[in-house]
Design a protein around this motif. Sequence first.
Motif, mmCIF file in Angstrom:
data_model
loop_
_atom_site.group_PDB
_atom_site.id
_atom_site.type_symbol
_atom_site.label_atom_id
_atom_site.label_comp_id
_atom_site.label_asym_id
_atom_site.label_seq_id
_atom_site.Cartn_x
_atom_site.Cartn_y
_atom_site.Cartn_z
ATOM 1 N N THR A 47 0.782 -1.333 0.136
ATOM 2 C CA THR A 47 0.136 -0.032 0.031
ATOM 3 C C THR A 47 0.878 1.009 -0.010
ATOM 4 O O THR A 47 1.945 1.439 0.735
ATOM 5 C CB THR A 47 -0.977 -0.103 1.256
ATOM 6 N N LEU A 48 0.654 2.058 -0.933
ATOM 7 C CA LEU A 48 1.299 3.292 -1.108
ATOM 8 C C LEU A 48 0.526 4.401 -0.796
ATOM 9 O O LEU A 48 -0.858 4.738 -1.098
ATOM 10 C CB LEU A 48 1.898 3.754 -2.400
ATOM 11 N N LEU A 49 0.981 5.576 0.211
ATOM 12 C CA LEU A 49 0.280 6.589 0.413
ATOM 13 C C LEU A 49 1.144 7.755 -0.143
ATOM 14 O O LEU A 49 2.137 8.247 0.458
ATOM 15 C CB LEU A 49 0.060 6.790 1.997
ATOM 16 N N ILE A 50 0.289 8.716 -0.920
ATOM 17 C CA ILE A 50 1.138 9.755 -1.510
ATOM 18 C C ILE A 50 0.379 11.077 -0.941
ATOM 19 O O ILE A 50 -0.792 11.304 -1.210
ATOM 20 C CB ILE A 50 1.207 9.693 -3.060
ATOM 21 N N VAL A 51 1.169 11.873 -0.294
ATOM 22 C CA VAL A 51 0.501 13.040 0.396
ATOM 23 C C VAL A 51 1.229 14.305 -0.352
ATOM 24 O O VAL A 51 2.511 14.530 -0.405
ATOM 25 C CB VAL A 51 1.076 13.294 1.812
ATOM 26 N N SER A 52 0.390 14.787 -0.981
ATOM 27 C CA SER A 52 0.519 15.911 -1.899
ATOM 28 C C SER A 52 0.223 17.455 -1.537
ATOM 29 O O SER A 52 -0.995 17.496 -1.070
ATOM 30 C CB SER A 52 -0.047 15.694 -3.446
ATOM 31 N N ALA A 53 1.062 18.269 -1.320
ATOM 32 C CA ALA A 53 0.554 19.762 -0.793
ATOM 33 C C ALA A 53 -0.468 20.086 -1.833
ATOM 34 O O ALA A 53 -1.568 20.720 -1.294
ATOM 35 C CB ALA A 53 1.633 20.658 -0.699
ATOM 36 N N HIS A 54 -0.475 20.083 -2.946
ATOM 37 C CA HIS A 54 -1.309 20.736 -4.008
ATOM 38 C C HIS A 54 -1.809 19.844 -5.036
ATOM 39 O O HIS A 54 -1.288 18.531 -4.810
ATOM 40 C CB HIS A 54 -0.487 21.964 -4.932
ATOM 41 N N THR A 111 -4.475 20.514 -0.551
ATOM 42 C CA THR A 111 -5.177 21.740 -1.310
ATOM 43 C C THR A 111 -5.174 21.196 -2.783
ATOM 44 O O THR A 111 -4.754 20.444 -3.427
ATOM 45 C CB THR A 111 -4.416 22.874 -1.093
ATOM 46 N N PHE A 112 -6.054 22.148 -3.637
ATOM 47 C CA PHE A 112 -6.095 22.216 -4.871
ATOM 48 C C PHE A 112 -4.969 22.773 -5.653
ATOM 49 O O PHE A 112 -5.044 22.880 -6.668
ATOM 50 C CB PHE A 112 -7.399 22.738 -5.415
ATOM 51 N N GLY A 113 -4.151 23.675 -4.828
ATOM 52 C CA GLY A 113 -3.055 24.542 -5.479
ATOM 53 C C GLY A 113 -4.169 25.627 -6.166
ATOM 54 O O GLY A 113 -3.270 25.926 -7.200
ATOM 55 N N GLU A 114 -5.021 25.842 -5.521
ATOM 56 C CA GLU A 114 -5.793 26.894 -6.354
ATOM 57 C C GLU A 114 -5.290 28.222 -6.437
ATOM 58 O O GLU A 114 -5.358 29.098 -7.423
ATOM 59 C CB GLU A 114 -7.247 27.023 -5.577
ATOM 60 N N ARG A 115 -4.482 28.673 -5.379
ATOM 61 C CA ARG A 115 -3.793 30.034 -5.506
ATOM 62 C C ARG A 115 -2.466 30.186 -6.051
ATOM 63 O O ARG A 115 -2.422 30.972 -6.843
ATOM 64 C CB ARG A 115 -3.978 30.515 -4.095
ATOM 65 N N CYS A 135 -7.641 22.271 2.391
ATOM 66 C CA CYS A 135 -7.297 23.199 3.333
ATOM 67 C C CYS A 135 -6.767 24.551 3.194
ATOM 68 O O CYS A 135 -6.555 25.194 4.017
ATOM 69 C CB CYS A 135 -6.377 22.469 4.751
ATOM 70 N N GLY A 136 -6.757 24.872 1.860
ATOM 71 C CA GLY A 136 -6.277 26.163 1.606
ATOM 72 C C GLY A 136 -4.892 26.222 1.423
ATOM 73 O O GLY A 136 -3.990 25.672 2.214
ATOM 74 N N ASP A 137 -4.364 26.867 0.032
ATOM 75 C CA ASP A 137 -2.958 27.026 -0.140
ATOM 76 C C ASP A 137 -2.555 28.224 -0.077
ATOM 77 O O ASP A 137 -3.204 29.401 -0.158
ATOM 78 C CB ASP A 137 -2.874 26.222 -1.523
ATOM 79 N N TYR A 138 -1.015 28.552 -0.127
ATOM 80 C CA TYR A 138 -0.338 29.645 -0.153
ATOM 81 C C TYR A 138 -0.909 30.447 0.655
ATOM 82 O O TYR A 138 -1.515 31.759 0.259
ATOM 83 C CB TYR A 138 -0.266 30.201 -1.723
ATOM 84 N N PRO A 139 -0.839 30.443 1.850
ATOM 85 C CA PRO A 139 -0.273 29.170 2.544
ATOM 86 C C PRO A 139 -1.173 28.281 3.130
ATOM 87 O O PRO A 139 -2.342 28.547 3.347
ATOM 88 C CB PRO A 139 0.684 30.080 3.778
ATOM 89 N N ILE A 140 -0.703 26.827 3.312
ATOM 90 C CA ILE A 140 -1.364 25.970 3.963
ATOM 91 C C ILE A 140 -1.340 26.136 5.493
ATOM 92 O O ILE A 140 0.038 26.734 5.965
ATOM 93 C CB ILE A 140 -0.720 24.352 3.760
ATOM 94 N N TYR A 180 11.480 27.654 -2.238
ATOM 95 C CA TYR A 180 10.535 28.422 -2.959
ATOM 96 C C TYR A 180 9.259 28.126 -2.850
ATOM 97 O O TYR A 180 8.176 28.819 -3.194
ATOM 98 C CB TYR A 180 10.802 27.795 -4.605
ATOM 99 N N ASN A 181 9.161 27.018 -2.040
ATOM 100 C CA ASN A 181 7.475 26.614 -1.840
ATOM 101 C C ASN A 181 7.446 26.095 -0.214
ATOM 102 O O ASN A 181 7.646 25.120 0.062
ATOM 103 C CB ASN A 181 7.191 25.384 -2.633
ATOM 104 N N LEU A 182 7.133 26.914 0.653
ATOM 105 C CA LEU A 182 7.003 26.543 1.997
ATOM 106 C C LEU A 182 6.022 25.709 2.328
ATOM 107 O O LEU A 182 5.860 24.940 3.410
ATOM 108 C CB LEU A 182 7.029 27.839 2.974
ATOM 109 N N ASP A 183 4.880 25.680 1.250
ATOM 110 C CA ASP A 183 3.793 24.707 1.702
ATOM 111 C C ASP A 183 4.368 23.331 1.391
ATOM 112 O O ASP A 183 3.851 22.323 2.194
ATOM 113 C CB ASP A 183 2.601 24.882 0.496
ATOM 114 N N HIS A 184 5.361 23.193 0.572
ATOM 115 C CA HIS A 184 5.762 21.796 0.470
ATOM 116 C C HIS A 184 6.572 21.410 1.579
ATOM 117 O O HIS A 184 6.529 20.216 2.045
ATOM 118 C CB HIS A 184 6.901 21.735 -0.871
#
Length: 240
Positions: A6-13, A41-45, A86-91, A122-126
């Motif tokens: 089983t793999l779980l991939i946790v993606s910020a966006h 998040t959806f990486g919406e912002r 949960c909302g991006d830039y920033p999470i 470059y990406n503190l959400d990551h």
Amino acid sequence: MNDKKTLLIVSAHAADFVWRAGGAAALHARRGDAVHIRCLTFGERGESQGLWKQPGMDLATVKRRRREEATEAAGILGASIDFYDCGDYPITVTEALRNRLVEDMRALRPDVILTHTPRDPYNLDHALTHELVLRCRMIAQAAGHESAHPPIGAPQVAIFEPHQPEQCGFQPQVLLDISPVADVKLAAMKVMGAQSHLVEYYGDLARRRAVQLVRNGGAPGARHAEAYQRVFPVTAGELA
Ligand SMILES: [Zn+2]
């Protein structure tokens, strides 16, 4: 004995998993392993440039389109997907977000968790997502943590390759031959219309990593590869 993993991939966006771990997802899904993707998040912002260039765009539409794209990409890869929204830039890490990921870890019981680097100027959400994953893994292991599910063991955490690896201190330790599923990853990348400029970039990166894979003793015919760095030691009974 069940040899399925089983793999779980946790993606910020919403799209990070496609560029950086799409090959691993497709490879394991093809093998019959369970592959689960969780997008915080959806990486919406911050990661939907293509959509924001369209006139009259609004946040709800961007989120809907990103959800559709990422869901289609996950389907192509053979993975299940869920969005925490949960909302991006920033999470912002809330107790609810932490609890949800802990419960997912306990319910899914991954053999390996894939996520971002601990450092990404470059990406503190990551970077935040990396720390969140380790924190939730720690809580999910705790015998005293109340949950509907028992504690998890010690799943490896594999860091997928960031966009600018040198600045993130990324060290490739595992070169994964994704040649058999390169066409699947390409098809998944192509549905991420909001970031279509990345398709060529990540195709080129996979070809370069494959050259290194062959140089390091991998299959001579390999043409596409993804790089990973492990957080925890690998256990073994022998060295060779
Ligand atoms: Zn991202």
